[in-house]
Design a protein around this motif. Sequence first.
Motif, short mmCIF file in Angstrom:
data_model
loop_
_atom_site.label_atom_id
_atom_site.label_comp_id
_atom_site.label_asym_id
_atom_site.label_seq_id
_atom_site.Cartn_x
_atom_site.Cartn_y
_atom_site.Cartn_z
N LYS A 97 0.76 -1.21 0.05
CA LYS A 97 -0.01 0.14 0.02
C LYS A 97 0.89 1.24 0.10
N TYR A 98 0.63 2.31 -0.92
CA TYR A 98 1.30 3.39 -0.95
C TYR A 98 0.30 4.76 -0.78
N ALA A 99 0.82 5.72 -0.44
CA ALA A 99 0.30 7.21 -0.42
C ALA A 99 1.42 8.00 -1.39
N LEU A 100 0.47 8.78 -2.23
CA LEU A 100 1.17 9.50 -3.28
C LEU A 100 0.91 11.06 -2.61
N VAL A 101 1.92 11.71 -2.68
CA VAL A 101 2.18 13.09 -2.00
C VAL A 101 2.91 13.84 -3.01
N THR A 102 2.16 14.84 -3.66
CA THR A 102 2.71 15.60 -4.74
C THR A 102 3.25 17.07 -4.05
N GLY A 103 4.25 17.54 -4.44
CA GLY A 103 5.08 18.49 -4.08
C GLY A 103 5.64 18.50 -2.60
N ALA A 104 6.08 17.10 -2.45
CA ALA A 104 6.48 16.69 -0.93
C ALA A 104 8.00 16.86 -0.60
N SER A 105 8.65 17.37 -1.54
CA SER A 105 10.14 17.49 -1.15
C SER A 105 10.35 18.55 -0.02
N ARG A 106 9.53 19.62 0.35
CA ARG A 106 9.68 20.68 1.28
C ARG A 106 8.39 20.99 1.85
N GLY A 107 8.29 21.60 2.91
CA GLY A 107 7.37 22.28 3.42
C GLY A 107 5.93 21.41 4.05
N ILE A 108 4.81 21.78 3.54
CA ILE A 108 3.58 21.06 4.20
C ILE A 108 3.59 19.58 3.58
N ALA A 120 4.12 13.71 3.99
CA ALA A 120 4.49 12.51 3.54
C ALA A 120 5.12 11.59 5.01
N ILE A 121 5.79 12.55 5.68
CA ILE A 121 6.59 11.71 6.87
C ILE A 121 5.74 11.28 7.82
N ASN A 122 4.46 12.01 8.16
CA ASN A 122 3.41 11.68 9.05
C ASN A 122 2.70 10.46 8.62
N LEU A 123 2.25 10.31 7.20
CA LEU A 123 1.74 9.28 6.60
C LEU A 123 2.57 7.99 6.80
N ALA A 124 3.88 7.99 6.54
CA ALA A 124 4.71 6.99 6.86
C ALA A 124 4.93 6.55 8.04
N LYS A 125 4.97 7.61 9.08
CA LYS A 125 5.15 7.36 10.75
C LYS A 125 3.57 6.71 11.08
N THR A 126 2.76 7.32 11.09
CA THR A 126 1.24 7.09 11.56
C THR A 126 0.69 5.95 10.92
N HIS A 127 0.80 5.79 9.65
CA HIS A 127 -0.15 4.54 9.04
C HIS A 127 0.97 3.51 8.41
N HIS A 128 2.20 3.91 8.48
CA HIS A 128 3.01 2.87 7.70
C HIS A 128 2.80 2.81 6.27
N LYS A 130 13.22 11.95 1.43
CA LYS A 130 13.27 10.45 1.35
C LYS A 130 13.97 9.65 2.20
N LYS A 131 14.94 10.12 3.05
CA LYS A 131 15.96 9.56 3.95
C LYS A 131 15.12 9.41 5.30
N LEU A 132 14.51 10.62 5.49
CA LEU A 132 13.72 10.78 6.70
C LEU A 132 12.60 9.89 6.69
N ILE A 133 11.77 9.68 5.47
CA ILE A 133 10.69 8.98 5.45
C ILE A 133 11.31 7.39 5.55
N GLU A 134 12.18 7.11 4.73
CA GLU A 134 12.72 5.69 5.18
C GLU A 134 13.21 5.25 6.43
N LYS A 135 13.41 6.04 7.47
CA LYS A 135 13.56 6.05 8.99
C LYS A 135 12.35 5.31 9.58
N GLU A 136 11.52 5.72 9.07
CA GLU A 136 10.12 4.94 9.55
C GLU A 136 9.92 3.61 9.14
N GLY A 137 10.83 2.92 8.23
CA GLY A 137 10.84 1.69 7.97
C GLY A 137 9.76 1.31 6.66
N VAL A 138 9.58 2.38 5.93
CA VAL A 138 8.75 1.99 4.76
C VAL A 138 9.69 2.38 3.67
#
Length: 243
Positions: free
Chosen positions: A2-13, A18-26, A44-52
């Motif tokens: 299962k994936y979540a797509l977030v556009t314009g996700a390199s910075r800011g909101i 993206a980090i929250n969806l990875a952390k909270t919902h895996h 990307k590196k911050l997201i991958e720290k959540e194990g996804v």
Amino acid sequence: MKYALVTGASRGIGKAIAINLAKTHHYNIILNYRSNTEAAIKTKKLIEKEGVICELLQFDVANTENSKNRLEEFAKNNPEATIEVIVNNAGITRDGLFMWMKSEDWNSVINTNLNGFYNVTQPLLKKLLQHRYGRIINIVSLSGLKGNAGQVNYSAAKGAVVAATKALAQEIGKRKITVNAVAPGFITSDMSADFDEKELKKLIPLNRFGEAEEVADLVSFLASEKAAYITGEVININGGLYT
């Protein structure tokens, strides 16, 4: 998977979402960005720290063909992937009084903020319907609800996405797919970096700008099972500035 797509996700909101969806919902994350590869890699590196898994997908949401091709390419290379959540966050501003607004400033804002919603969501909709579950969350703006002087183009685009959110929710609700919009007010980000925060926060009952993480928490809730009976809604997050 299962994936979540977030556009314009390199910075800011977008980054915070993206980090929250990875952390909270895996959720595994598809991180879309237009040009800032360095920032995208850091996120990307911050997201991958959540194990996804985090897949970088570079394309301009304003470009119909490019968006379609990149999404098809991802699907072809990842046949096991199911995109359950779409967060249309990519947006730009080209502010100026309407009297002097150049056509390119009008068109670029409409193409990114409004047509970007179509270019990303429409190609993915068939699979969402087949999956019979999904969350589409559109990041709109205070400007799209009350209008904002100097932002006729941005207000027009975001207001149109608000209307599209309500209409699409009615089309696809029977397949357990919700469509909602989140309308931030003044949020600390690159987009608000040039704002006079000291003066503007006087207009806000909570007397401060919001944080990207607070918007991300709201999006995360709408992406969850707990929000299954909420659709076609526009939820303000603006410290009481406008409700």
